[in-house]
Write an enzyme that holds these catalytic residues in place. Structure first.
Site, PDB file in Angstrom:
ATOM      1  N   HIS A 167     -40.875  25.453  -1.736  1.00  0.00           N
ATOM      2  CA  HIS A 167     -41.972  24.831  -0.986  1.00  0.00           C
ATOM      3  C   HIS A 167     -43.037  24.299  -1.950  1.00  0.00           C
ATOM      4  CE1 HIS A 167     -44.821  28.312  -1.193  1.00  0.00           C
ATOM      5  NE2 HIS A 167     -43.741  29.067  -1.077  1.00  0.00           N
ATOM      6  N   ASP A 200     -46.367  23.639  -1.118  1.00  0.00           N
ATOM      7  CA  ASP A 200     -47.772  24.005  -0.870  1.00  0.00           C
ATOM      8  C   ASP A 200     -48.125  25.357  -1.483  1.00  0.00           C
ATOM      9  OD1 ASP A 200     -46.057  25.229   1.087  1.00  0.00           O
ATOM     10  OD2 ASP A 200     -47.833  25.764   2.248  1.00  0.00           O
ATOM     11  N   ASP A 246     -45.848  30.590  -7.037  1.00  0.00           N
ATOM     12  CA  ASP A 246     -45.348  30.573  -5.665  1.00  0.00           C
ATOM     13  C   ASP A 246     -45.712  29.225  -5.068  1.00  0.00           C
ATOM     14  OD1 ASP A 246     -44.718  30.999  -3.028  1.00  0.00           O
ATOM     15  OD2 ASP A 246     -46.211  32.561  -2.677  1.00  0.00           O
ATOM     16  N   GLU A 257     -45.404  25.766   4.011  1.00  0.00           N
ATOM     17  CA  GLU A 257     -44.680  27.036   4.175  1.00  0.00           C
ATOM     18  C   GLU A 257     -45.664  28.169   4.383  1.00  0.00           C
ATOM     19  OE1 GLU A 257     -42.659  30.798   2.908  1.00  0.00           O
ATOM     20  OE2 GLU A 257     -44.482  29.892   2.136  1.00  0.00           O
ATOM     21  N   GLU A 258     -46.761  28.090   3.658  1.00  0.00           N
ATOM     22  CA  GLU A 258     -47.724  29.201   3.626  1.00  0.00           C
ATOM     23  C   GLU A 258     -48.529  29.360   4.916  1.00  0.00           C
ATOM     24  OE1 GLU A 258     -47.616  31.317   1.394  1.00  0.00           O
ATOM     25  OE2 GLU A 258     -47.099  30.442  -0.547  1.00  0.00           O
ATOM     26  N   ASP A 318     -37.790  31.658  -3.825  1.00  0.00           N
ATOM     27  CA  ASP A 318     -39.125  31.976  -3.315  1.00  0.00           C
ATOM     28  C   ASP A 318     -39.313  33.488  -3.221  1.00  0.00           C
ATOM     29  OD1 ASP A 318     -41.655  31.584  -2.366  1.00  0.00           O
ATOM     30  OD2 ASP A 318     -41.066  30.964  -0.353  1.00  0.00           O
ATOM     31  N   HIS A 371     -50.435  35.066  -4.159  1.00  0.00           N
ATOM     32  CA  HIS A 371     -51.584  34.995  -3.244  1.00  0.00           C
ATOM     33  C   HIS A 371     -52.789  35.766  -3.790  1.00  0.00           C
ATOM     34  CE1 HIS A 371     -48.832  33.989   0.444  1.00  0.00           C
ATOM     35  NE2 HIS A 371     -48.444  33.404  -0.674  1.00  0.00           N
TER      36      HIS A 371
HETATM   37 ZN   LIG Z   1     -43.656  31.197  -1.383  1.00  0.00          ZN
END
Ligand SMILES: [Zn+2]
Length: 383
Positions: free
Chosen positions: A76, A78, A106, A139-140, A163, A351
């Site tokens: 992904h 984003d 990520d 995705e997030e 991922d 994150h």
């Molecule tokens: Zn991810």
């Protein structure tokens, strides 16, 4: 064979391009350019229009040099916040941000690995079949890109997403999840002058939540209340509160059972109150339940698993199947009939502003991916 310096450069280039969810058009454009320079046919679907983002999912197709079924490869584009103005720092072989933002490994470690793998194959004239690369948006924020992926652009029925963290694991089981929203309508009143005229929505919600078992329910089930909003001032009895939560489980029956327990708790508290004193139908409960994603289960004898295990073995490495508590684009692909295992890139502490990834781990996963693609191209694991 893998060009370590080039991989590091690509990674740094990618993470320093802002691409928080719904704002992926710049990075998508850059990836598209690179892919086209490598001979891919690219297209962008219309998912962006449907979800209010500035671009859709990017799909790239390589014909390869072997006639086998196409393989899907996914990452992904984003990132989460704080994700703007990232500076990549490489020290002792580990990439981090400068500490003020996330790094964006990520999932840009995955994008860099995919690009490096294909470049390496092309340079060394390695065998590879048709590849369908799917770079998703958003995705997030609820797997939105995957949910709106234009399936007419995809012919592959299986493949890999990159991922996850563990470079020696392939995720074959992920839970399904329900999103829940409870709105309790109470009645406002002056908290000092006439509190008995009010119905305190926050108090009711608190009782309902206090009755719940939250956190890890068992080895395959979790439950959370994550958001609560209500009230307008300390001197007003609050007439509305909104509570949001989720349930996840690898077992559909348990998912439904815990979901129903949560509903019963809220219903019980509101019904109880109304039995004592109902005021024009208040308090009142509104419930919204949404299936967020369905569970995935790839059996060990599926060729997605076999190829990954065999590739690791050829490289003298270990590889185990894993279950995760998280949802990913692969949950959505699975629902659409595309069986996708999740491989790790080495990214850690995602994150958070402490997010990191070792260059060595990215090199390892690139090598693993090359071996998987090669085995697939020469017909290993074909049914
Ligand atoms: Zn991810």
């Amino acid at each position: 064979m893998v060009n370590r310096e080039r991989l590091a450069e690509t990674f740094k280039f990618l993470v320093e391009i802002d691409s928080v969810s719904k704002e992926e058009s710049t990075i998508s454009g850059e990836i598209k350019k690179i892919l086209e320079s490598m001979g891919a046919e690219t297209s962008v679907d219309n998912a962006g229009d449907k979800i209010g983002g500035d671009t859709g999912n990017l799909i790239a197709r390589f014909r390869g040099n072997r006639q086998v079924e196409p393989l899907l490869l996914n990452a992904h584009m984003d990132t989460v916040e704080p994700g703007k103005g990232v500076t990549a720092v490489l020290a002792d072989g580990v990439f981090t941000s400068d500490g003020t933002t996330i790094l964006g490994a990520d999932d840009k470690s995955a994008i860099a690995i995919l690009l490096e793998a294909i470049k390496t194959m092309q340079e060394n004239d390695l065998p590879y079949g048709p590849l369908e690369l799917v770079f998703t948006v958003c995705e997030e924020i609820g797997l939105l890109g995957a949910k709106h992926l234009d399936l007419d652009l995809i012919t592959a029925t299986f493949g890999y997403a990159l991922d996850a963290t563990d470079t020696e694991g392939i995720v074959t089981r992920a839970p399904s999840a329900n999103r829940l929203e409870f709105k309790i309508h109470g009645k406002d009143a002056h908290a000092g002058a006439a509190p008995e005229k009010g119905i305190n929505a926050i108090s009711l919600a608190s009782k309902a939540i206090a009755n719940l078992e939250l956190g890890r329910i068992d080895h395959e089930t979790t439950c959370n209340i994550g958001l609560i909003e209500g009230g307008t001032a300390t001197n007003i009895v609050p007439n509305l509160v909104t509570v949001e939560g989720e349930v996840r489980s690898h077992d559909e029956e348990k998912l439904n059972k815990i979901t129903n327990t949560m509903i019963s708790s809220f219903e019980g508290v509101v019904d109880n109150y109304r039995r004592m004193t109902s005021d024009h139908g208040l308090p009142r409960l509104e419930i919204k339940i949404e299936k967020d994603f369905s569970s995935t289960y790839i059996p060990d004898d599926h060729r997605v698993v076999e190829l990954a295990l065999r590739a690791a073995e050829n490289l003298g490495r270990t590889m185990v199947t894993k279950r995760t508590g998280g949802g990913a684009d692969t949950n959505i692909f699975f629902e659409k009939g595309i069986i996708t295992g999740v491989l790790g890139t080495g990214m850690r502490d995602m994150h958070t502003v402490r997010e990191s990834v070792k260059l060595d781990d990215m090199v390892h996963t690139t090598e693993l991916l090359l071996e998987i693609i090669k085995l697939h191209a020469i017909g290993i694991g074909e049914s």
